[in-house]
Design an enzyme around this catalytic site. Sequence first.
Site, PDB file in Angstrom:
ATOM      1  N   ARG A  88     -13.860  18.527 -17.235  1.00 20.91           N
ATOM      2  CA  ARG A  88     -15.193  18.518 -17.984  1.00 20.91           C
ATOM      3  C   ARG A  88     -15.416  20.030 -18.263  1.00 20.91           C
ATOM      4  NH1 ARG A  88     -21.092  18.806 -15.990  1.00 20.91           N
ATOM      5  NH2 ARG A  88     -22.115  18.581 -17.927  1.00 20.91           N
ATOM      6  N   HIS A 132     -24.571  22.134 -23.428  1.00 20.17           N
ATOM      7  CA  HIS A 132     -24.717  22.492 -22.428  1.00 20.17           C
ATOM      8  C   HIS A 132     -25.525  23.783 -22.468  1.00 20.17           C
ATOM      9  CE1 HIS A 132     -23.127  22.635 -17.925  1.00 20.17           C
ATOM     10  NE2 HIS A 132     -23.927  23.569 -17.994  1.00 20.17           N
ATOM     11  N   GLU A 177     -27.898  18.106 -18.192  1.00 20.45           N
ATOM     12  CA  GLU A 177     -29.025  18.262 -17.944  1.00 20.45           C
ATOM     13  C   GLU A 177     -30.466  18.808 -18.566  1.00 20.45           C
ATOM     14  OE1 GLU A 177     -28.289  21.658 -14.655  1.00 20.45           O
ATOM     15  OE2 GLU A 177     -26.986  20.271 -13.479  1.00 20.45           O
ATOM     16  N   ASN A 308     -25.629  15.086 -11.883  1.00 18.01           N
ATOM     17  CA  ASN A 308     -25.442  16.555 -11.241  1.00 18.01           C
ATOM     18  C   ASN A 308     -26.417  16.443 -10.038  1.00 18.01           C
ATOM     19  OD1 ASN A 308     -23.990  16.460 -13.542  1.00 18.01           O
ATOM     20  ND2 ASN A 308     -24.973  18.644 -14.105  1.00 18.01           N
ATOM     21  N   TYR A 310     -27.518  18.719  -6.608  1.00 17.64           N
ATOM     22  CA  TYR A 310     -27.285  19.902  -5.556  1.00 17.64           C
ATOM     23  C   TYR A 310     -28.092  19.775  -4.491  1.00 17.64           C
ATOM     24  CZ  TYR A 310     -24.383  21.931  -9.554  1.00 17.64           C
ATOM     25  OH  TYR A 310     -23.344  22.123 -10.200  1.00 17.64           O
ATOM     26  N   GLU A 372     -21.357  16.909 -11.676  1.00 18.92           N
ATOM     27  CA  GLU A 372     -21.380  18.049 -10.907  1.00 18.92           C
ATOM     28  C   GLU A 372     -21.839  18.108  -9.570  1.00 18.92           C
ATOM     29  OE1 GLU A 372     -23.695  21.434 -12.702  1.00 18.92           O
ATOM     30  OE2 GLU A 372     -23.098  20.871 -14.659  1.00 18.92           O
TER      31      GLU A 372
END
Length: 459
Positions: A88, A132, A177, A308, A310, A372
Site C-alpha cells: 500500500r 494521504h 484517515e 488503521n 494504533y 495500517e
Amino acid sequence: MTTRPGDPTTPLPLPRFPADFVWGASTAAYQIEGAAEEDGKGPSIWDTFVGRPGAVRDGHTGAVACAHYHRYAEDVALMRRLGLDAYRFSISWPRVLPSGAGRVEQRGLDFYDRLVDALLAAGIEPTPTLFHWDLPQALEDEGGWLARDTAYRFGEYAAVVAERLGDRVRRWITLNEPFVHMSFGYGYGVHAPGRAMLLDAVPVAHHQLLGHGLAVAALRAAAGPDAQVLIANNCSPVRLRSDAASEADRLAADAYDTLHNRLFNDPLLTGRYPDLSAYGLTDPGWGGIVRDDDLSVIAAPLDGLGINYYNPSWITAPADPASGLPFDLTEPEQAYRRTAFDWPVVPDGLTELLLGLKARYGTALPPVWITENGCSEPAGLDDAARVGYLGAHIGAVAEALAQGVDVRGYFTWSLLDNFEWAEGYHQRFGLVEVDFATQARTPRASFAWYRDLIASQKP
Ligand code: IFM
C-alpha cells in the site's frame, strides 16, 4: 516479573489465517518519496507547511525523505524479500496534477506506472491510496477541503489516475484517515494546512467523504468492474478512564466516538450522519454543507473498509466547560507498555474495535482490511519490542476472525523509517531502518520476523 499488556513476547506461532489472507506493508508519498520539486511536481500543502517555523520538530522536511522516487526498485526488492502479497503506497496528487486540476503531468504518472510494473513483476499487488494528506497547494489556496469544489477536483484526479493505472491496479484506496486530516490539519493545526479551527473544521469531513464517493464512481467507471475500492479510516475504540465514570463521562465518550469513528463510518455504511448535536450541528443539512443526494454519493457500495489502528482513546467529561469540545482526551489509568511515540500498546483494543464494528453495522459492514498498524520504536536493528507489538496485534486480528469478523488482510505501518509528519524523522516505524544521511536501508529483526510469519502462513 510482572508483564503488562503489550510487553514484548515471543509471538510465533500464530494461528493459521485463511489461505487467501493478504499480508502487506504501507507507506505514503510525502513520507518516503522525496523529489519534492522534480519532474514537474507541484507544491503540496506539506511542502508549504514544513517551511513554517516550529511546525515540524527540528525543521525536518520531506524534500528528500527516503528518496524512494529514485530508489523504488531497491525498495520493491526489499518487499520481495519480505514475501509481501501487497504493498500500500499513496499517489501524490500534485505530482500528477501540479495545480490540483487541469494539466496532467505525465512524468508524475510515469513514476507510478514504473512502480506498479515493478511490483507486479515481483508478484506484489499494488494497492494505491489516492489521498494521504498532500493536497496540491493550489487547491488549498482555493479553500482546501473546506471548499466543496475540492471534492469534485478529487473525483477528476481519481479518473486521471485510474485511466493510466486501472489496467493493472485491482485494489484502490480513496482517502487515508479523513478524521486525522480534519482534526490535525484543520481542527488543531498541528498538520498541514495548519488551520486551528476546532469544530469549524467539521465541513472538511463532509467534503472529504463527498470526494471519496465521487472517486468511487470515477474508479469504477475508469478501472472496470473488477476494481475493488476501499477507504482507510483511522478508528479508535473509546474507553472510559475509570470504572467510577460519571454520566457526564459517558456522554463525553459517546461524543468522542461520534467524532472519531461514526462521523466517518456511518455515512459510508448507512447513508446517514450520526447525531451531531453534541457539536452544535442540529440541522441535518449542517447549514448548507450537506446537500441533497450527497449521502447517496458517499454511501456508494464499498468492497472493503480499511482500518488503521494504533490505540484506544480514553475519554472524560471536559474539565473546562469553556474548552469548546464536549470531551477531554486523557490517559489510561493502567500502565501499558509505551512505544517511542509514548502511545500505549493495547492489542486487545484491535479485537474490541473489529467486534464493535460488526456489532454496530452488521450486514452493512463490508470485508475489513487492516490498512495500517505498527509502532515507533527506538533506532536500532534489534527491535524486539516491534516484534512483540506486531505479534500481539496480528494475534488480535486472529481473535476477531475467530469471532466471525471478515478480515481480509493486514498491512503493517511501515515498510521503511520515514518522515513522521510533525515529528519529522524522530519517530521510526520501519521494518527497515533508513540511514537518512546515506539512504542505506537495513532490515531489522522485525523484518525477518514478518518474513517468517508470512512464509509460515503460505499453504
Ligand atoms: O505515519 C502515519 C501515517 O501517515 C498515517 N497513520 C498513522 C501513521 C503513524 O503516525
